[in-house]
Design a protein around this motif. Sequence first.
Motif, PDB file in Angstrom:
ATOM      1  N   GLY A  37      -3.432   8.644  42.090  1.00 32.06           N
ATOM      2  CA  GLY A  37      -3.862  10.017  42.274  1.00 32.06           C
ATOM      3  C   GLY A  37      -3.431  10.867  41.106  1.00 32.06           C
ATOM      4  O   GLY A  37      -2.575  10.483  40.304  1.00 32.06           O
ATOM      5  N   SER A  38      -4.027  12.024  41.025  1.00 30.87           N
ATOM      6  CA  SER A  38      -3.716  12.967  39.959  1.00 30.87           C
ATOM      7  C   SER A  38      -2.823  14.068  40.530  1.00 30.87           C
ATOM      8  O   SER A  38      -3.150  14.686  41.530  1.00 30.87           O
ATOM      9  N   ASN A  41      -1.923  17.144  35.672  1.00 28.71           N
ATOM     10  CA  ASN A  41      -2.645  16.316  34.699  1.00 28.71           C
ATOM     11  C   ASN A  41      -2.030  14.931  34.571  1.00 28.71           C
ATOM     12  O   ASN A  41      -2.361  14.187  33.655  1.00 28.71           O
ATOM     13  N   THR A  42      -1.115  14.579  35.477  1.00 28.22           N
ATOM     14  CA  THR A  42      -0.416  13.301  35.421  1.00 28.22           C
ATOM     15  C   THR A  42      -0.968  12.347  36.468  1.00 28.22           C
ATOM     16  O   THR A  42      -1.203  12.739  37.614  1.00 28.22           O
ATOM     17  N   ILE A  43      -1.156  11.093  36.087  1.00 28.97           N
ATOM     18  CA  ILE A  43      -1.607  10.060  37.020  1.00 28.97           C
ATOM     19  C   ILE A  43      -0.388   9.393  37.637  1.00 28.97           C
ATOM     20  O   ILE A  43       0.536   8.981  36.930  1.00 28.97           O
ATOM     21  N   THR A  55      -5.654   5.966  33.067  1.00 23.81           N
ATOM     22  CA  THR A  55      -5.633   7.104  32.158  1.00 23.81           C
ATOM     23  C   THR A  55      -6.607   8.161  32.649  1.00 23.81           C
ATOM     24  O   THR A  55      -7.746   7.838  33.000  1.00 23.81           O
ATOM     25  N   ARG A  56      -6.166   9.398  32.656  1.00 24.46           N
ATOM     26  CA  ARG A  56      -7.061  10.518  32.980  1.00 24.46           C
ATOM     27  C   ARG A  56      -7.782  10.893  31.694  1.00 24.46           C
ATOM     28  O   ARG A  56      -7.195  11.461  30.784  1.00 24.46           O
ATOM     29  N   THR A  59     -11.077  15.814  33.394  1.00 25.07           N
ATOM     30  CA  THR A  59     -11.030  16.206  34.798  1.00 25.07           C
ATOM     31  C   THR A  59     -11.952  15.314  35.608  1.00 25.07           C
ATOM     32  O   THR A  59     -13.145  15.198  35.314  1.00 25.07           O
ATOM     33  N   TYR A  62     -11.480   8.781  35.113  1.00 25.59           N
ATOM     34  CA  TYR A  62     -10.314   7.924  34.943  1.00 25.59           C
ATOM     35  C   TYR A  62     -10.720   6.572  34.355  1.00 25.59           C
ATOM     36  O   TYR A  62     -11.775   6.043  34.664  1.00 25.59           O
ATOM     37  N   ASP A 120     -10.510  16.304  39.980  1.00 27.60           N
ATOM     38  CA  ASP A 120      -9.389  15.398  40.189  1.00 27.60           C
ATOM     39  C   ASP A 120      -9.148  15.231  41.684  1.00 27.60           C
ATOM     40  O   ASP A 120      -9.551  16.069  42.486  1.00 27.60           O
ATOM     41  N   THR A 121      -8.479  14.148  42.033  1.00 28.78           N
ATOM     42  CA  THR A 121      -8.198  13.869  43.435  1.00 28.78           C
ATOM     43  C   THR A 121      -6.770  13.373  43.582  1.00 28.78           C
ATOM     44  O   THR A 121      -6.207  12.805  42.652  1.00 28.78           O
ATOM     45  N   THR A 122      -6.216  13.578  44.758  1.00 28.90           N
ATOM     46  CA  THR A 122      -4.853  13.130  45.019  1.00 28.90           C
ATOM     47  C   THR A 122      -4.787  11.646  45.323  1.00 28.90           C
ATOM     48  O   THR A 122      -3.726  11.047  45.233  1.00 28.90           O
TER      49      THR A 122
END
Length: 130
Positions: A37-38, A41-43, A55-56, A59, A62, A120-122
């Motif tokens: 999840g994001s 801005n961190t995965i 890697t993101r 927005t 991935y 982005d998604t959790t």
Amino acid sequence: MTLARNIADLATAIGREIKSRITADHPGVARAWVSFGSVGNTIVIRASFNVQSVTRVATGKYRVTFATPMFDADYCWTAFARNAGNQSALKFAAARVTAEAKTADYVEVICATQAGTLSDTTELNLTVFR
């Protein structure tokens, strides 16, 4: 012999048979999977198998890089996205025809809202079969 002993022997025999037929190279076994999840801005990778990194790219976009590459790019992947923060907002995992790459080394996947906007998604879960 008792019924319980017969059932135990049968279960053992079935287990041996299945173990000899379903090996790591069986096409029904996942070659890679990841739950990530994001957070900002961190995965954050929660759990994975045969995934070196996520890697993101942008927005809602991935890149999942495999620890051991696939044989070729003819694998099948499936994914779904969850939105833990807002129970009424739908999110989808997908890929566009030419915008996301798929190689033996990695696959790119997007997360989009119901309106088609990248987001982005959790939690995004991806499974790869070959």
